[in-house]
Design a protein around this motif. Sequence first.
Motif, PDB file in Angstrom:
ATOM      1  N   VAL A   6      -4.030  19.768  29.276  1.00 45.84           N
ATOM      2  CA  VAL A   6      -5.388  19.085  29.566  1.00 45.84           C
ATOM      3  C   VAL A   6      -6.184  20.114  30.194  1.00 45.84           C
ATOM      4  O   VAL A   6      -7.404  20.445  29.883  1.00 45.84           O
ATOM      5  N   GLU A   7      -5.496  20.538  31.128  1.00 45.39           N
ATOM      6  CA  GLU A   7      -6.596  21.641  32.153  1.00 45.39           C
ATOM      7  C   GLU A   7      -6.938  23.062  31.280  1.00 45.39           C
ATOM      8  O   GLU A   7      -7.992  23.504  31.435  1.00 45.39           O
ATOM      9  N   ASP A   8      -5.951  23.336  30.513  1.00 51.14           N
ATOM     10  CA  ASP A   8      -6.125  24.404  29.777  1.00 51.14           C
ATOM     11  C   ASP A   8      -7.278  24.246  28.648  1.00 51.14           C
ATOM     12  O   ASP A   8      -8.259  25.017  28.342  1.00 51.14           O
ATOM     13  N   LEU A   9      -7.203  23.290  28.040  1.00 47.43           N
ATOM     14  CA  LEU A   9      -8.163  22.720  27.064  1.00 47.43           C
ATOM     15  C   LEU A   9      -9.634  22.777  27.658  1.00 47.43           C
ATOM     16  O   LEU A   9     -10.599  22.940  27.049  1.00 47.43           O
ATOM     17  N   THR A  10      -9.929  22.186  29.130  1.00 44.67           N
ATOM     18  CA  THR A  10     -11.126  22.139  29.750  1.00 44.67           C
ATOM     19  C   THR A  10     -11.453  23.540  29.805  1.00 44.67           C
ATOM     20  O   THR A  10     -12.726  23.856  29.514  1.00 44.67           O
ATOM     21  N   ILE A  11     -10.546  24.604  30.234  1.00 43.30           N
ATOM     22  CA  ILE A  11     -10.894  25.791  30.697  1.00 43.30           C
ATOM     23  C   ILE A  11     -11.372  26.548  29.255  1.00 43.30           C
ATOM     24  O   ILE A  11     -12.346  27.298  29.197  1.00 43.30           O
ATOM     25  N   ILE A  12     -10.658  26.123  28.091  1.00 44.75           N
ATOM     26  CA  ILE A  12     -10.939  26.857  26.657  1.00 44.75           C
ATOM     27  C   ILE A  12     -12.571  26.231  26.381  1.00 44.75           C
ATOM     28  O   ILE A  12     -13.181  27.246  25.869  1.00 44.75           O
ATOM     29  N   ARG A  13     -12.796  24.981  26.471  1.00 48.75           N
ATOM     30  CA  ARG A  13     -13.993  24.439  26.118  1.00 48.75           C
ATOM     31  C   ARG A  13     -15.324  25.229  26.904  1.00 48.75           C
ATOM     32  O   ARG A  13     -16.305  25.726  26.727  1.00 48.75           O
ATOM     33  N   GLN A  14     -15.029  25.561  28.269  1.00 45.61           N
ATOM     34  CA  GLN A  14     -15.873  26.152  29.071  1.00 45.61           C
ATOM     35  C   GLN A  14     -15.983  27.798  28.858  1.00 45.61           C
ATOM     36  O   GLN A  14     -17.274  28.222  28.753  1.00 45.61           O
ATOM     37  N   LEU A  15     -14.819  28.432  28.519  1.00 44.73           N
ATOM     38  CA  LEU A  15     -15.120  29.811  27.982  1.00 44.73           C
ATOM     39  C   LEU A  15     -15.831  29.773  26.650  1.00 44.73           C
ATOM     40  O   LEU A  15     -16.761  30.550  26.459  1.00 44.73           O
ATOM     41  N   LYS A  16     -15.664  28.685  25.662  1.00 46.60           N
ATOM     42  CA  LYS A  16     -16.411  29.012  24.464  1.00 46.60           C
ATOM     43  C   LYS A  16     -17.888  28.779  24.819  1.00 46.60           C
ATOM     44  O   LYS A  16     -18.666  29.326  24.370  1.00 46.60           O
ATOM     45  N   ALA A  17     -18.310  27.894  25.556  1.00 47.56           N
ATOM     46  CA  ALA A  17     -19.504  27.643  25.896  1.00 47.56           C
ATOM     47  C   ALA A  17     -20.320  28.705  26.587  1.00 47.56           C
ATOM     48  O   ALA A  17     -21.503  29.003  26.293  1.00 47.56           O
ATOM     49  N   ASN A  18     -19.545  29.538  27.498  1.00 44.28           N
ATOM     50  CA  ASN A  18     -19.815  30.707  28.145  1.00 44.28           C
ATOM     51  C   ASN A  18     -20.363  31.498  26.848  1.00 44.28           C
ATOM     52  O   ASN A  18     -21.390  32.389  27.100  1.00 44.28           O
ATOM     53  N   LEU A  19     -19.253  31.812  26.298  1.00 52.16           N
ATOM     54  CA  LEU A  19     -19.691  33.120  25.355  1.00 52.16           C
ATOM     55  C   LEU A  19     -20.780  32.761  24.322  1.00 52.16           C
ATOM     56  O   LEU A  19     -21.534  33.674  23.630  1.00 52.16           O
TER      57      LEU A  19
END
Length: 319
Positions: A6-19
């Motif tokens: 769950v924590e990884d998915l949150t980070i992945i969504r934030q990474l996508k939003a950043n890029l």
Amino acid sequence: MDASFVEDLTIIRQLKANLESCILGKTAEVELLLTAMLAGGHVLLEDVPGTGKTVLIKALAKSVEGQFRRIQCNPDLLPTDITGVAIYHPKQETFLFRPGPVMTNILLADEINRATTKTQSALLEAMEERHVTVDGERHPLPSPFLLLATQNPIDFEGTYVLPEAQLDRFMMKFSLGYPDHETEKKMLFSQASGHPVDRLEQVADIERVTEMQGRVREVHVDEAVADYVVSITRKTREHSSVFLGASPRATIALLQAAKALAYLRERQYVIPDDIKYLAPFVLGHRMILHSEARIEGLTVDSVFQSIFGQIRVPVRLEK
């Protein structure tokens, strides 16, 4: 779902939003880059100048706060300019290793095809073995290590074609392409108050990326899906239009990438669609068509469509 997933998915969504805030309208390409990062693979971005290749890579490096170095490749670049060099220290009466830019987490090799073949080969050991050898002494690279290289497909003067052995070490090759009309207009306003990369905030550290890579390796792969992967790569070697097909290294890379894509898409198991989607990006640059096939107008993409039509897709999987 366990807590780490769950924590990884949150980070992945934030990474996508950043890029995606830096490279507008390139959701699929952002996903491919993150897939390669989580799979521990290297990426070759081939596109015309000014499409945002370097910006995308800088945005990734800033988002994970890893060590980032850039090499501007040119014919004068020497292998030791990449790997580092041993320098004699008079006071200590010994040779000391001065690390080169390859000693980093994220390495950008800009216009890699402008470097000579001898200099390009200096990257082979780093890409595959994750270490470099200088004067007979082995020096491990930081972990994780990700090479992101760019090349211009239309400027041939003063360039050196990447040999097949080096192309085979890139997990993926893809292009960004030009934005559409509306996206390009949005870009004008997005940079009115400064470059978007300058406004990015860190969303993960490099240690977390390493942990996520470990969890990606544990993503479930059904035996039927593994058979599907092998069947595709073997068909690239058997197809009548293909002179050189994908290597066993490519088979491994395709499965690793599929695991990472499944993780990005919030699954802990691989499905055939993951394989089918990634195959052109992972296998395409490893294939060479017969000259007769190229004359007839065939492309790698059309060969893949032919291959997919010949292989039965597994339809029932145990998760």
